[in-house]
Write a protein that holds these residues in place. Sequence first.
Motif, mmCIF file in Angstrom:
data_model
loop_
_atom_site.group_PDB
_atom_site.id
_atom_site.type_symbol
_atom_site.label_atom_id
_atom_site.label_comp_id
_atom_site.label_asym_id
_atom_site.label_seq_id
_atom_site.Cartn_x
_atom_site.Cartn_y
_atom_site.Cartn_z
ATOM 1 N N ALA A 201 0.665 -1.187 0.062
ATOM 2 C CA ALA A 201 0.048 0.089 0.009
ATOM 3 C C ALA A 201 0.691 1.426 -0.061
ATOM 4 C CB ALA A 201 -0.900 -0.075 1.183
ATOM 5 N N GLY A 202 1.728 1.538 0.771
ATOM 6 C CA GLY A 202 2.682 2.572 0.679
ATOM 7 C C GLY A 202 3.379 2.773 -0.265
ATOM 8 N N LEU A 203 4.006 1.561 -0.910
ATOM 9 C CA LEU A 203 4.553 2.064 -2.376
ATOM 10 C C LEU A 203 3.572 2.512 -3.478
ATOM 11 C CD1 LEU A 203 7.321 1.826 -4.056
ATOM 12 C CD2 LEU A 203 6.809 -0.354 -4.218
ATOM 13 N N MET A 204 2.461 1.521 -3.385
ATOM 14 C CA MET A 204 1.483 1.677 -4.770
ATOM 15 C C MET A 204 0.937 3.214 -4.498
ATOM 16 S SD MET A 204 -1.996 -0.350 -5.558
ATOM 17 C CE MET A 204 -2.859 -0.057 -3.813
ATOM 18 N N ALA A 211 2.824 9.819 -9.777
ATOM 19 C CA ALA A 211 2.685 9.787 -11.213
ATOM 20 C C ALA A 211 1.802 10.797 -11.654
ATOM 21 C CB ALA A 211 2.171 8.394 -11.580
ATOM 22 N N THR A 212 0.740 11.332 -10.524
ATOM 23 C CA THR A 212 -0.502 12.003 -11.004
ATOM 24 C C THR A 212 -0.293 13.480 -10.249
ATOM 25 O OG1 THR A 212 -1.827 11.387 -9.247
ATOM 26 C CG2 THR A 212 -2.002 10.200 -11.348
ATOM 27 N N VAL A 277 1.918 -4.624 -9.120
ATOM 28 C CA VAL A 277 1.893 -4.413 -10.597
ATOM 29 C C VAL A 277 1.383 -2.846 -10.826
ATOM 30 C CG1 VAL A 277 0.494 -4.826 -12.713
ATOM 31 C CG2 VAL A 277 1.173 -6.692 -11.052
ATOM 32 N N PRO A 278 0.463 -2.362 -10.183
ATOM 33 C CA PRO A 278 0.106 -0.933 -10.481
ATOM 34 C C PRO A 278 1.181 0.057 -9.962
ATOM 35 C CG PRO A 278 -1.266 -1.909 -8.534
ATOM 36 C CD PRO A 278 -0.576 -3.070 -9.393
ATOM 37 N N ALA A 279 1.914 -0.613 -8.816
ATOM 38 C CA ALA A 279 2.991 0.439 -8.317
ATOM 39 C C ALA A 279 3.988 0.485 -9.459
ATOM 40 C CB ALA A 279 3.738 -0.327 -7.097
ATOM 41 N N VAL A 280 4.343 -0.516 -10.216
ATOM 42 C CA VAL A 280 5.550 -0.572 -11.100
ATOM 43 C C VAL A 280 4.877 0.559 -12.355
ATOM 44 C CG1 VAL A 280 6.636 -1.897 -12.904
ATOM 45 C CG2 VAL A 280 6.561 -2.625 -10.617
ATOM 46 N N SER A 285 4.984 5.459 -15.028
ATOM 47 C CA SER A 285 4.264 6.916 -15.698
ATOM 48 C C SER A 285 5.054 7.948 -15.024
ATOM 49 C CB SER A 285 2.938 6.847 -15.368
ATOM 50 O OG SER A 285 2.285 7.682 -15.456
ATOM 51 N N ALA A 286 5.247 8.042 -13.802
ATOM 52 C CA ALA A 286 6.206 9.004 -13.138
ATOM 53 C C ALA A 286 7.516 9.264 -13.841
ATOM 54 C CB ALA A 286 6.147 8.668 -11.673
#
Length: 307
Positions: A201-204, A211-212, A277-280, A285-286
């Motif tokens: 959670a912390g990383l994601m 990224a946003t 997966v979403p974290a990567v 993206s960032a």
Amino acid sequence: MSPWGAPPVQWLKRQFSQAPFVSTRRVWPTGVRLAVLVVLFLLVTGLAAGMRSVAGDNPVLSLTFGVAAAVIALAVYAAAVRFLEQRPVSELDTAGAVPTLRRGALVGLGLFTATLALIALSGGYGTRGGVSVGGAFTVLGMMVGVAVVEEILFRGIVFRLVEQLAGTLGALAVSGVLFGALHLVNSGATVWGALAIAVEAGLMLGAAYAATRTLWLPIGLHLGWNFAVSGVFGVTVSGNQDMPAGLFHSVLSGPAAITGGDFGPEASVFAILVCAVPAVVFLRSAKRRGRLHSRGRLRSEETRTVS
């Protein structure tokens, strides 16, 4: 009336306005702003916890107090940032907030559903009892307040300001570790569970913010995940074994590495893998958007700001 003498709605609109800001005072150093905002939001966190306690298992009160806690937290953060940093609060730009929240919530719900599906495929999932619609709404109200308050504290304050001191990677590490440590106070907490939360959670969530550069996506992800855990599937969330019953009452059995044990599915290896997966994706993206910052770059930008 607001503290500034304007009607409350007008005052709120001004706090979230993205109009050019006319600076009236010198911006405080990053470390001072970090300390002040953390202390302020520890008080807000206590207020939100008190409101949840008063609401109890009542779905109407839970929804009402949850939304109220979220609005209070957003307003306090926006007003504090405008005062301390002398800038529009771009990370809470309301343009596109609703679709971003909705998208984040759906992704968060989907990520946990995928985690539970993997546990089920391993033979560790079952259900017991009937359906509790009221319980689902009670949990939803609780999680609205939790998601907003925690994301402001850990991503809006800790991540954002530590990033100015130590760069993006340092901010990911510090905010993630502190976020995991927060969950050690829960009744079924384990060190492994806290570490898992820090990573998954912390990383994601930190990567989503990087990224946003908006808090709406992390808030949506956090809300969707937490609501799915306890509000929909009725399993233990982050070692908190005192949550109201959710829509379903799920039962997990098997090795703790698969099911998460007393901490709940968030301590499962599947949760870590699914959230990786979403974290990567967010970190890539960032990087592509030039939003991964080094310590030196941010420190030089801050120096120009306060000069």
